[in-house]
Design an enzyme around this catalytic site. Structure first.
Site, PDB file in Angstrom:
ATOM      1  CB  THR A  54      99.320   6.929  33.094  1.00 33.81           C
ATOM      2  OG1 THR A  54      99.516   7.657  34.363  1.00 33.81           O
ATOM      3  CG2 THR A  54      98.842   5.607  33.370  1.00 33.81           C
ATOM      4  CE1 TYR A 142     101.354  15.539  36.505  1.00 33.44           C
ATOM      5  CE2 TYR A 142     102.683  14.854  34.507  1.00 33.44           C
ATOM      6  CZ  TYR A 142     101.996  14.810  35.729  1.00 33.44           C
ATOM      7  OH  TYR A 142     101.649  13.595  36.421  1.00 33.44           O
ATOM      8  CE  LYS A 170      98.094  14.618  35.709  1.00 38.14           C
ATOM      9  NZ  LYS A 170      98.878  13.452  34.887  1.00 38.14           N
ATOM     10  CB  VAL A 210      94.536  14.930  33.980  1.00 35.11           C
ATOM     11  CG1 VAL A 210      95.433  13.944  33.296  1.00 35.11           C
ATOM     12  CG2 VAL A 210      94.305  16.405  33.031  1.00 35.11           C
TER      13      VAL A 210
END
Length: 300
Positions: A54, A142, A170, A210
């Site tokens: 992001t 992640y 995550k 998250v």
């Protein structure tokens, strides 16, 4: 074997993966960056992810990434955890990014599965193990196979969780059944990486989120997660249902694009996106406004 409520959240419960505000000339808007970090802190966040998807990390230089960490660390005064993205598809460069993030003041590292290469599970294990050895910082794995092209298998996560530096995951895989087994067998702290699944993830034992939508509805997410862990399931469900239009609306095109558009509607800094992303169109912004209003977001 771990109970959902016995797993300690190493970075708190509410984290947002922050955008990187860019000016019209596509340089970083440093005052905007600091203002946005302060907004997240004020809305109840325990941590902020910088230099992630992001944050448009694929389009920022190593030097820019370090400037971002230093600026946000200063703006938040050490009161929130700074989790820095430090992974790419080449291990030696990832290690250098990890070391630079450590020097810049990051509290932890978010390390994505190496993308494009499609490494076997042995390569994924070796990559994360090398990253864990690179610095003293704790690591959040992640797992986002929709972007990387390969998932971290449950048995690989369970094996990696034995490393004391690898403390969290995550999870943006969307496979609640597989993640349930990972939590049961490893006790690793799992954070939902997909906003629309935030509440279902709590139900299987995740410790927090998250988020991306935390930019616009951070206070509501704080209330939802606090309600859940206080045993007020009905309130958590009500907030989840209320926020469904926001979750859907933020990802109609692409998360960073529409998050920056949402920030503009909230009179907060987001600015432009860098290519290959493109700014939201007038029609997309019109639809986003409807989605945010449907989710009871107060717009400026």
């Amino acid at each position: 074997m771990a109970s959902a409520y016995s797993i300690t959240p190493p970075f708190g419960r509410l984290i947002t993966a922050m955008v990187t505000p860019f000016k019209d000339d596509l340089t970083i808007d440093m005052p905007g960056l600091e203002k946005l970090a302060a907004h997240l802190q004020a809305s109840g966040h325990d941590g902020i992810v910088l230099n992630g998807t992001t944050g448009e990390a694929p389009t920022t230089s190593d030097d820019e990434k370090m400037e971002i960490i230093r600026a946000v660390k200063s703006a938040t005064g050490g009161k929130v955890k700074i989790i820095a993205g430090a992974g790419n598809n080449e291990t030696s460069h990832s290690i250098e990014q990890a070391k630079m993030a450590h020097r810049a003041g990051a509290d932890a590292l978010l390390v994505v599965t190496p993308y494009y290469n499609k490494p076997p599970q042995a390569g994924i294990y070796a990559h994360f193990t090398a990253m864990a050895s690179a610095t003293e910082l704790p690591i959040m794995l992640y797992d986002i196979p929709g972007r990387t092209g390969v998932a971290i298998k449950g048995e690989t996560i369970i094996a990696l969780a034995e490393n004391p530096k690898i403390v969290a995951l995550k999870d943006a895989k969307g496979d609640l059944a597989a993640t349930s087994w990972v939590i049961k067998e490893s006790g690793i702290a799992v954070y939902s990486g997909d906003d629309i699944l935030n509440l279902p993830f709590l139900a299987i034992g995740a410790v927090g989120f998250v988020s991306v939508c935390g930019h616009s509805v951070g206070q509501q997410l704080r209330k939802m997660i606090d309600s859940w862990f206080a045993g007020d399931i009905k309130s958590a469900q009500d907030i989840h249902h209320k926020l469904l239009p926001v979750y859907e609306g933020t990802f109609r095109t692409q998360g960073a694009i529409l998050t920056k558009a949402a920030l503009a509607l909230l009179n907060l800094p987001g600015g432009k996106v860098r290519l290959p992303l493109v700014d939201a169109t007038a029609e997309e912004i019109k639809q986003l406004r409807k989605d945010l209003i449907a989710g009871e977001v107060e717009l400026s």
